[in-house]
Scaffold this motif. Structure first.
Motif: not given
Length: 238
Positions: A138-153, A126-136
């Motif tokens: 503009k996409e911060k909120s969406d990234y927090f949601k994507k990682t949040g589930d796994k962090f919570s688990r 998930i980190f690679v996809n954002l930092t290579y191809f995304g906008d860190v």
């Protein structure tokens, strides 16, 4: 190769970035295993594309690797023989077995360790996809949601297992890949672990280990670059 032969030298090879080798270096430093880190730079060609430098030109041809790739890992023995392998997670698991970093050694516990390793790898993707191809930005909120589930688990898993480390009271290979992924994320977004006290604690616990702290404050460690130079973020020295 005889089981009695002494391993005289360990060589770990990768590009001059943290990316897919950082957890392996961290483990070797934790175990205080002497090793040589053999690195090379990626080179940009006239057409704007990137090539693997010495890896592409020489190493992949002359290192006698079964499946040439980076990172590579080589053990050289006193009888002149050597053991070599590639693939980042395969190397991690080899080191885990070699240096007893698979928890209590039961089949069930080792399976849990492997599971946590794979979840950490998913977080890294998930980190690679954002930092290579995304906008860190503009996409911060969406990234927090994507990682949040796994962090919570991870948080829940650690609570349920009463863990000092991510998979119990013994440090395992899962802690090294997880620390690396957490550090990448905190370097990108310093507040990303604020809701996760157990993950913050296990990250700090790793950094407080004497030999790890010495490594992180030495010239052998550099926080950047994390990614290759063509990434949208993290590919430059800072």
């Amino acid at each position: 190769m005889s089981q009695t032969e002494i391993c005289e030298k360990i060589i770990l090879g990768y590009f001059s970035v943290r990316a897919y080798v950082d957890h392996l270096k961290l483990l070797l430093e934790y175990k205080q295993i002497p090793y040589t880190f053999q690195s090379c730079q990626k080179e940009q060609l006239d057409d704007g594309s990137w090539q693997g430098g010495l890896w592409y030109q020489e190493w992949r041809h002359n290192l006698n690797l079964d499946f040439p790739n980076m990172p590579f890992y080589i053990e050289k023995y006193s009888d002149g023989s050597q053991f070599s392998m590639t693939e980042s997670m395969a190397i991690l698991r080899h080191l885990g077995r070699k240096y007893s970093l698979y928890g209590d050694g039961s089949i069930q516990h080792m399976a849990k360790v492997d599971m946590l390793v794979d979840v950490a790898v998913e977080l890294r993707l998930i980190f690679v996809n954002l930092t290579y191809f995304g906008d860190v930005e503009k996409e911060k909120s969406d990234y927090f949601k994507k990682t949040g589930d796994k962090f919570s688990r991870f948080e829940t898993f650690m609570v349920n297992h009463g863990a000092d480390w991510v998979c119990g009271h013994r440090i395992t290979i899962a802690d090294f890949i997880l620390w690396t992924v957490l550090d990448y994320n905190v370097t990108l977004y310093p507040d990303i672990l604020d809701p996760y006290p157990n993950l913050r604690a296990v990250k700090s616990r790793m950094e407080s280990v004497t030999q790890v702290a010495e490594y992180l404050n030495s010239e052998r460690f550099s926080r950047f670059p994390i990614n290759s130079p063509y990434a949208n973020w993290g590919g430059q020295k800072k």
